[in-house]
Each structure stands twice: as structure tokens, then as C-alpha cells.
Design a protein around this motif. Structure first.
Motif, PDB file in Angstrom:
ATOM      1  N   HIS A   1      -4.504   5.329  10.754  1.00  0.00           N
ATOM      2  CA  HIS A   1      -4.680   4.255   9.781  1.00  0.00           C
ATOM      3  C   HIS A   1      -3.423   4.070   8.928  1.00  0.00           C
ATOM      4  CE1 HIS A   1      -8.893   4.637  10.846  1.00  0.00           C
ATOM      5  NE2 HIS A   1      -9.239   3.679  10.031  1.00  0.00           N
ATOM      6  N   VAL A   2      -2.912   5.185   8.414  1.00  0.00           N
ATOM      7  CA  VAL A   2      -1.754   5.120   7.526  1.00  0.00           C
ATOM      8  C   VAL A   2      -0.525   4.612   8.276  1.00  0.00           C
ATOM      9  CG1 VAL A   2      -0.163   6.498   6.134  1.00  0.00           C
ATOM     10  CG2 VAL A   2      -2.638   6.888   5.966  1.00  0.00           C
ATOM     11  N   ARG A   3      -0.301   5.114   9.471  1.00  0.00           N
ATOM     12  CA  ARG A   3       0.846   4.669  10.276  1.00  0.00           C
ATOM     13  C   ARG A   3       0.804   3.163  10.504  1.00  0.00           C
ATOM     14  NH1 ARG A   3      -0.133   6.499  15.954  1.00  0.00           N
ATOM     15  NH2 ARG A   3      -1.595   4.765  15.685  1.00  0.00           N
ATOM     16  N   ASP A   4      -0.378   2.631  10.797  1.00  0.00           N
ATOM     17  CA  ASP A   4      -0.499   1.222  11.172  1.00  0.00           C
ATOM     18  C   ASP A   4      -0.615   0.268   9.985  1.00  0.00           C
ATOM     19  OD1 ASP A   4      -0.462   2.109  13.782  1.00  0.00           O
ATOM     20  OD2 ASP A   4      -2.621   1.921  14.081  1.00  0.00           O
ATOM     21  N   LEU A   5      -1.080   0.760   8.835  1.00  0.00           N
ATOM     22  CA  LEU A   5      -1.427  -0.158   7.749  1.00  0.00           C
ATOM     23  C   LEU A   5      -0.640   0.033   6.452  1.00  0.00           C
ATOM     24  CD1 LEU A   5      -5.321  -0.054   8.155  1.00  0.00           C
ATOM     25  CD2 LEU A   5      -3.761  -1.841   8.980  1.00  0.00           C
ATOM     26  N   ALA A   6      -0.139   1.234   6.206  1.00  0.00           N
ATOM     27  CA  ALA A   6       0.527   1.506   4.925  1.00  0.00           C
ATOM     28  C   ALA A   6       1.958   0.990   4.913  1.00  0.00           C
ATOM     29  CB  ALA A   6       0.505   2.995   4.631  1.00  0.00           C
ATOM     30  N   ASP A   7       2.460   0.763   3.720  1.00  0.00           N
ATOM     31  CA  ASP A   7       3.845   0.330   3.561  1.00  0.00           C
ATOM     32  C   ASP A   7       4.803   1.490   3.326  1.00  0.00           C
ATOM     33  OD1 ASP A   7       3.794  -2.716   3.543  1.00  0.00           O
ATOM     34  OD2 ASP A   7       2.250  -2.265   2.068  1.00  0.00           O
TER      35      ASP A   7
ATOM     36  N   LEU B   1       0.851  -1.189   0.000  1.00  0.00           N
ATOM     37  CA  LEU B   1       0.000   0.000   0.000  1.00  0.00           C
ATOM     38  C   LEU B   1       0.883   1.234   0.000  1.00  0.00           C
ATOM     39  CD1 LEU B   1      -2.511  -1.376   2.612  1.00  0.00           C
ATOM     40  CD2 LEU B   1      -3.068  -0.824   0.239  1.00  0.00           C
ATOM     41  N   ILE B   2       0.811   1.990  -1.100  1.00  0.00           N
ATOM     42  CA  ILE B   2       1.699   3.127  -1.306  1.00  0.00           C
ATOM     43  C   ILE B   2       0.880   4.406  -1.422  1.00  0.00           C
ATOM     44  CG2 ILE B   2       3.584   4.077  -2.674  1.00  0.00           C
ATOM     45  CD1 ILE B   2       4.161   1.264  -1.596  1.00  0.00           C
ATOM     46  N   GLY B   3       1.147   5.375  -0.557  1.00  0.00           N
ATOM     47  CA  GLY B   3       0.516   6.681  -0.645  1.00  0.00           C
ATOM     48  C   GLY B   3       1.403   7.645  -1.407  1.00  0.00           C
ATOM     49  N   VAL B   4       0.797   8.581  -2.121  1.00  0.00           N
ATOM     50  CA  VAL B   4       1.560   9.529  -2.936  1.00  0.00           C
ATOM     51  C   VAL B   4       1.150  10.959  -2.594  1.00  0.00           C
ATOM     52  CG1 VAL B   4       2.232  10.225  -5.261  1.00  0.00           C
ATOM     53  CG2 VAL B   4       1.633   7.828  -4.803  1.00  0.00           C
ATOM     54  N   GLU B   5       2.134  11.800  -2.315  1.00  0.00           N
ATOM     55  CA  GLU B   5       1.911  13.213  -2.024  1.00  0.00           C
ATOM     56  C   GLU B   5       2.813  14.072  -2.898  1.00  0.00           C
ATOM     57  OE1 GLU B   5       0.754  13.909   2.533  1.00  0.00           O
ATOM     58  OE2 GLU B   5       2.747  13.025   2.317  1.00  0.00           O
ATOM     59  N   PRO B   6       2.412  15.316  -3.166  1.00  0.00           N
ATOM     60  CA  PRO B   6       3.322  16.233  -3.859  1.00  0.00           C
ATOM     61  C   PRO B   6       4.445  16.659  -2.920  1.00  0.00           C
ATOM     62  CG  PRO B   6       1.332  17.388  -3.215  1.00  0.00           C
ATOM     63  CD  PRO B   6       1.106  15.944  -2.879  1.00  0.00           C
ATOM     64  N   VAL B   7       5.605  16.935  -3.485  1.00  0.00           N
ATOM     65  CA  VAL B   7       6.745  17.382  -2.680  1.00  0.00           C
ATOM     66  C   VAL B   7       6.372  18.593  -1.836  1.00  0.00           C
ATOM     67  CG1 VAL B   7       9.056  18.399  -2.809  1.00  0.00           C
ATOM     68  CG2 VAL B   7       8.476  16.444  -4.255  1.00  0.00           C
ATOM     69  N   GLY B   8       5.591  19.485  -2.417  1.00  0.00           N
ATOM     70  CA  GLY B   8       5.236  20.717  -1.710  1.00  0.00           C
ATOM     71  C   GLY B   8       4.043  20.604  -0.782  1.00  0.00           C
TER      72      GLY B   8
END
Length: 269
Positions: A187-193, A142-149
Motif C-alpha cells: 500500500h505504502v509503495r503504491d500510494l504514499a508520497d 501522504l507523508i509517513g513518519v518513522e523514528p530514525v532508529g
């Protein structure tokens, strides 16, 4: 999902929310389906296509500042003055559960998926994706994507707690909260890669590619996942991958500019 779970007397008073645009339109649509009033607070820099979309769906649009915190404060004022119920943009179990349905559909259509990428604004979509995919495909990445800014979630994960960025800046206007949600962070801390970041040029190229090669009109925020793949930010060799494209509200002028400034020069035909 959120509005359907409100008590009838609360819903009848009407709803309000704060959003850069996409959630505002969703609330406007849901309110219209329920026959209730909606007031949405949007930034002064909101793309015209999103403002027009919210209005077309029946919402009253109020403009306030440029940050999510400024919009939230104004929304709270409106709720108190007019007796409206606030529909949170991301940090609530019912919002997260509603957004998780996208991941349920992914597994229904592509049960062998083993890597899923989702864009992160406040984190509702990615949090819901994490819950659903982790339950149905526990070994998937599970990969989340954010802009650098605008990497508020990545900063929170690195710090071990939610932090407030001094400012955010990116062409991906839907991914720019200065602060991730408390619940979405959990959620993200516990479940995302992993959470990766992409720069504006990669996002712009992804939107251009999605339109020209796949005939998909995807706003910059929605194209961030494909930008991460194209930039090689995630190793997907030999894997079965889904990239969620969340948001099709591309301003026509931006779309024209996108091709007018494409490599090779010349205006779009």
C-alpha cells in the motif's frame, strides 16, 4: 472491524495478538465487547501504562522478548496451545480498513485537507490512511513518519521489498517493528508520497509542546508527526495539513521527566 468479521465459532474460542501496547489494548477492548477471552503478548520493555491498560480491559498479558518477531513467535505458540485466533497487529486487509476510518473522519471534518502525516509502526494506520485519502482526496500528499532508529518501512521502500532490521531503538516504542508488513508495504509503495524520519530529541520536544501548548497528552509514538513538522522535514508552506496523533499512553513518570529535563532546567511545577 477485524473481530466483527470473524465467524461466530472462531470468535467464541477467544483471540490473541502481539503488540507493543496500543493494538493489545484495542484487541482487549474489542474482545471484551464481544464477551470473549483475550491473551496479548507484549515486550518485556512495554511501558507500565500500556500493560495496565490491557489488563484493565480484561486481557491476560504475557511478556516475550523485545522485538516484534519474538512476540509473534510466542503468540503463535499460545494460539496453537490454547486454540485462540490470532488478530494480526497490522498486516491484514480488515485491520488496514479499520484503521482507515481515521482518515475518513479527517476528510469529513476537513474536506479541503491536502497533506496528511501519519506515524508508521508496522504500517497499518498509514496504509489505511493512504487508501482512504487517495480515494477521497487524490491529489493530497501522504507523508509517513518513522523514528530514525526504527525506519523499517523507509528501508523497505528504498530496497523495493520488505527487509528485516537487525535491531531498532527509539523512545517511540510503538513504532519499532524490525520488519514492516508485506501488505502494508504494498500500500505504502503504491500510494504514499514520502516517508521521513525524526530523531528522538525532536519527538521528545513535540510531546512536550503538545502537552504544554495544546493540552494534549500524546505518547512519543503519536507525537512523531508533529516532530516532523517542527523539524522542517516536510515542506507544508501554504498547505492545509493534518498530523495524526496516534497514541495517548504516556507513562506519568515519563511525562514528569519530560518537563523536569526541559530547557531552562528545574523540576516541573
Amino acid at each position: 472491524n477485524y473481530l466483527s468479521r470473524l465467524p461466530a465459532d472462531v470468535l467464541a474460542r477467544g483471540v490473541t495478538t502481539y503488540s507493543s501496547g496500543n493494538h493489545a489494548q484495542a484487541v482487549a477492548l474489542a474482545a471484551g465487547l464481544n464477551g470473549v477471552r483475550a491473551v496479548v503478548v507484549m515486550p518485556t520493555t512495554a511501558p507500565a501504562v500500556k500493560v495496565e491498560g490491557a489488563r484493565r480491559l480484561g486481557a491476560k498479558v504475557v511478556f516475550e522478548g523485545t522485538t516484534s518477531l519474538e512476540r509473534k513467535a510466542r503468540c503463535e505458540e499460545i494460539a496453537a496451545e490454547e486454540g485462540l485466533h490470532i488478530v494480526p497487529p497490522f498486516d491484514h486487509p480488515d485491520i488496514i480498513a479499520g484503521q482507515a476510518t481515521a482518515a475518513l473522519e479527517i476528510v469529513e471534518d476537513f474536506p479541503e485537507v491536502d497533506t496528511v502525516l501519519a506515524p508508521i509502526g508496522g504500517g497499518g494506520l498509514f496504509a489505511g490512511t493512504c487508501v482512504a485519502i487517495r480515494a477521497l482526496r487524490p491529489d493530497a500528499r501522504l507523508i509517513g513518519v518513522e523514528p530514525v532508529g526504527g525506519a523499517s518501512m523507509k528501508r523497505a521502500v528504498e530496497a523495493g521489498e520488505v527487509v528485516t532490521l537487525e535491531s531498532t531503538s527509539s523512545i517511540a516504542d510503538g513504532l519499532l517493528p524490525v520488519r514492516a508488513g508485506e501488505l502494508t508495504f504494498d500500500h505504502v509503495r503504491d500510494l504514499a508520497d514520502e516517508i521521513v524520519t525524526v530523531d528522538d530529541e525532536a519527538i521528545r520536544d513535540a510531546a512536550r509542546r503538545l502537552f504544554s501548548e495544546n493540552h494534549l497528552v500524546v505518547e512519543f509514538s503519536g507525537g512523531a508527526t508533529v516532530a516532523a513538522l517542527a523539524a522542517g522535514s516536510v515542506d507544508v508552506k501554504g498547505r492545509r495539513v493534518v498530523a495524526i496523533l496516534s497514541g495517548g499512553n504516556m507513562d506519568p513518570k515519563l511525562l514528569a521527566d519530560l518537563f523536569g529535563s526541559s530547557p531552562g532546567g528545574g523540576a516541573a511545577a
